[in-house]
Motif scaffolding. Sequence first.
Motif, PDB file in Angstrom:
ATOM      1  N   THR A  41       2.774   6.842 -11.134  1.00 33.80           N
ATOM      2  CA  THR A  41       2.726   5.262 -12.059  1.00 33.80           C
ATOM      3  C   THR A  41       1.816   5.574 -12.633  1.00 33.80           C
ATOM      4  O   THR A  41       1.394   4.338 -11.962  1.00 33.80           O
ATOM      5  CB  THR A  41       3.804   4.945 -11.152  1.00 33.80           C
ATOM      6  OG1 THR A  41       5.017   5.617 -11.026  1.00 33.80           O
ATOM      7  CG2 THR A  41       4.573   3.903 -12.214  1.00 33.80           C
ATOM      8  N   PRO A  42       1.020   4.790 -13.870  1.00 34.79           N
ATOM      9  CA  PRO A  42       0.128   4.059 -13.785  1.00 34.79           C
ATOM     10  C   PRO A  42       0.385   2.518 -13.951  1.00 34.79           C
ATOM     11  O   PRO A  42       1.287   2.165 -13.835  1.00 34.79           O
ATOM     12  CB  PRO A  42       0.124   4.520 -15.674  1.00 34.79           C
ATOM     13  CG  PRO A  42       0.356   5.886 -15.800  1.00 34.79           C
ATOM     14  CD  PRO A  42       1.798   5.601 -14.934  1.00 34.79           C
ATOM     15  N   ASP A  89      -0.805   4.050  -9.495  1.00 33.85           N
ATOM     16  CA  ASP A  89       0.023   4.328  -8.055  1.00 33.85           C
ATOM     17  C   ASP A  89       0.028   5.853  -7.910  1.00 33.85           C
ATOM     18  O   ASP A  89       1.024   6.463  -9.392  1.00 33.85           O
ATOM     19  CB  ASP A  89       1.924   3.992  -7.672  1.00 33.85           C
ATOM     20  CG  ASP A  89       1.923   3.967  -6.461  1.00 33.85           C
ATOM     21  OD1 ASP A  89       1.998   4.315  -5.447  1.00 33.85           O
ATOM     22  OD2 ASP A  89       3.361   4.922  -5.792  1.00 33.85           O
ATOM     23  N   VAL A  90       0.130   6.981  -7.196  1.00 34.27           N
ATOM     24  CA  VAL A  90       0.681   8.482  -7.113  1.00 34.27           C
ATOM     25  C   VAL A  90       0.713   8.395  -5.354  1.00 34.27           C
ATOM     26  O   VAL A  90       0.555   8.307  -4.568  1.00 34.27           O
ATOM     27  CB  VAL A  90      -0.628   8.983  -6.988  1.00 34.27           C
ATOM     28  CG1 VAL A  90      -0.462  10.599  -7.048  1.00 34.27           C
ATOM     29  CG2 VAL A  90      -2.015   9.540  -8.359  1.00 34.27           C
ATOM     30  N   ARG A  91       2.356   9.315  -5.573  1.00 32.99           N
ATOM     31  CA  ARG A  91       2.881   9.514  -4.300  1.00 32.99           C
ATOM     32  C   ARG A  91       2.743  10.502  -4.689  1.00 32.99           C
ATOM     33  O   ARG A  91       3.267  11.361  -5.004  1.00 32.99           O
ATOM     34  CB  ARG A  91       4.226   8.775  -4.391  1.00 32.99           C
ATOM     35  CG  ARG A  91       5.043   9.721  -3.206  1.00 32.99           C
ATOM     36  CD  ARG A  91       6.534   8.677  -3.177  1.00 32.99           C
ATOM     37  NE  ARG A  91       6.168   6.584  -3.219  1.00 32.99           N
ATOM     38  CZ  ARG A  91       7.421   6.422  -3.329  1.00 32.99           C
ATOM     39  NH1 ARG A  91       8.132   6.957  -3.067  1.00 32.99           N
ATOM     40  NH2 ARG A  91       7.145   4.705  -3.671  1.00 32.99           N
ATOM     41  N   ARG A  92       2.544  11.483  -3.403  1.00 33.42           N
ATOM     42  CA  ARG A  92       2.464  13.044  -2.732  1.00 33.42           C
ATOM     43  C   ARG A  92       3.561  13.224  -1.459  1.00 33.42           C
ATOM     44  O   ARG A  92       4.047  12.540  -0.563  1.00 33.42           O
ATOM     45  CB  ARG A  92       1.241  13.420  -2.585  1.00 33.42           C
ATOM     46  CG  ARG A  92       0.179  13.077  -3.125  1.00 33.42           C
ATOM     47  CD  ARG A  92      -0.931  14.422  -3.125  1.00 33.42           C
ATOM     48  NE  ARG A  92      -2.563  13.154  -3.643  1.00 33.42           N
ATOM     49  CZ  ARG A  92      -2.083  14.014  -5.244  1.00 33.42           C
ATOM     50  NH1 ARG A  92      -1.538  15.025  -5.507  1.00 33.42           N
ATOM     51  NH2 ARG A  92      -3.640  13.500  -6.444  1.00 33.42           N
ATOM     52  N   ARG A 222       5.722   6.355 -21.389  1.00 34.22           N
ATOM     53  CA  ARG A 222       4.793   5.871 -20.336  1.00 34.22           C
ATOM     54  C   ARG A 222       3.766   6.309 -19.487  1.00 34.22           C
ATOM     55  O   ARG A 222       2.904   5.479 -18.642  1.00 34.22           O
ATOM     56  CB  ARG A 222       5.542   5.301 -19.292  1.00 34.22           C
ATOM     57  CG  ARG A 222       6.458   3.934 -20.197  1.00 34.22           C
ATOM     58  CD  ARG A 222       7.861   3.199 -19.282  1.00 34.22           C
ATOM     59  NE  ARG A 222       8.087   4.219 -18.290  1.00 34.22           N
ATOM     60  CZ  ARG A 222       9.579   4.629 -17.661  1.00 34.22           C
ATOM     61  NH1 ARG A 222      10.492   3.149 -17.650  1.00 34.22           N
ATOM     62  NH2 ARG A 222       9.775   5.719 -16.828  1.00 34.22           N
ATOM     63  N   LYS A 223       2.858   7.865 -19.647  1.00 30.27           N
ATOM     64  CA  LYS A 223       2.856   8.472 -19.216  1.00 30.27           C
ATOM     65  C   LYS A 223       2.834   8.626 -17.343  1.00 30.27           C
ATOM     66  O   LYS A 223       2.212   8.753 -16.283  1.00 30.27           O
ATOM     67  CB  LYS A 223       0.987   8.235 -18.893  1.00 30.27           C
ATOM     68  CG  LYS A 223       0.674   8.168 -20.689  1.00 30.27           C
ATOM     69  CD  LYS A 223      -0.898   7.817 -21.168  1.00 30.27           C
ATOM     70  CE  LYS A 223      -1.562   7.449 -22.006  1.00 30.27           C
ATOM     71  NZ  LYS A 223      -2.906   7.051 -21.899  1.00 30.27           N
ATOM     72  N   PRO A 267       7.917   0.118 -10.118  1.00 32.88           N
ATOM     73  CA  PRO A 267       8.820   0.683 -10.966  1.00 32.88           C
ATOM     74  C   PRO A 267       8.427   2.205 -10.861  1.00 32.88           C
ATOM     75  O   PRO A 267       7.415   2.501 -11.201  1.00 32.88           O
ATOM     76  CB  PRO A 267       9.151   0.214 -12.102  1.00 32.88           C
ATOM     77  CG  PRO A 267       9.162  -0.832 -11.734  1.00 32.88           C
ATOM     78  CD  PRO A 267       7.298  -1.090 -10.684  1.00 32.88           C
ATOM     79  N   THR A 268       9.089   3.355 -10.125  1.00 36.08           N
ATOM     80  CA  THR A 268       7.666   4.687 -11.132  1.00 36.08           C
ATOM     81  C   THR A 268       9.051   5.691 -11.709  1.00 36.08           C
ATOM     82  O   THR A 268       9.844   4.961 -12.858  1.00 36.08           O
ATOM     83  CB  THR A 268       8.541   5.657  -9.732  1.00 36.08           C
ATOM     84  OG1 THR A 268      10.045   5.393  -8.986  1.00 36.08           O
ATOM     85  CG2 THR A 268       8.202   5.026  -8.326  1.00 36.08           C
TER      86      THR A 268
END
Length: 273
Positions: A41-42, A89-92, A222-223, A267-268
């Motif tokens: 999420t940018p 935000d990067v969620r793995r 939104r990329k 927001p994701t």
Amino acid sequence: MRYRTVLLPLLMATSSLVARAQAAPIKNAPFTATWTRVTKTPADAFPGFVPRMMIDDPPLPPGVRVAGQTAPAGPSPRLMRSVPYTGDDVRREKIEVARASDGSLYVMTTTDDKVSSIVIYDVPHGRVIEAKMNELTITTRPVTALSIPEQHEMLENKQKASDEITQALVKHMTPLGEKTEKGMTLFGLKANFKKSDGTTAEEEVWTSDTGLTTLSTHTDSRKCSITQKLVSFHVGEPNAKLFQVPKKLPSELNAPLGGPFGSWGPPTPTPFF
């Protein structure tokens, strides 16, 4: 210093096939498998939203005051402060799944090496057992397990182009046909969406007749993106204890999740499938 969850809770939509279970309850097709899921999420994807995160400050010596708080005698409590966050935000996540011959499913999700949820679909007893945020919930409801031929027929029937137009959303479904991979017959679907606010998105999902989703992707204007893929798969009956009510929950179930934002981040990406 470490991160905690942010102040404002914002829900992640789970209406998409990308965000749904990685496997369906299918009879007589036992396995264990692992998926990975990366959600990006940018920071500028949602104009007007300023995410905040909680920072864990070092414990204070007894009697010291910070921001109007005094640490009492004895073990010092953790003090938190809220600060703006402007990064992406990067969620793995890692999703480990086991399925028994009766169709029961065990799904454990790990976020940044911490167990974030355990869900068990108990077919024989008609119940769903869910452990999340250090709480155990048991819901009684029918859990239907299909046969492989029934699953195959259902996926074949979905291989049709279709359009759905509502006031809020325009959706176009495109069949991608079938292919064979790792001994499984896979059926592909692609969906293109346009929301009333002008946001567009594309999703692609490949599901096998054994009930496994091997690959699913979501990208939008939104990329933002979600990519989920099967990384390991083994045929065979899993340990029967996995499908029982857990006697003890992992200690990290009540811990912060997923990068600086945890489970309450910006927001994701909102999948539309």
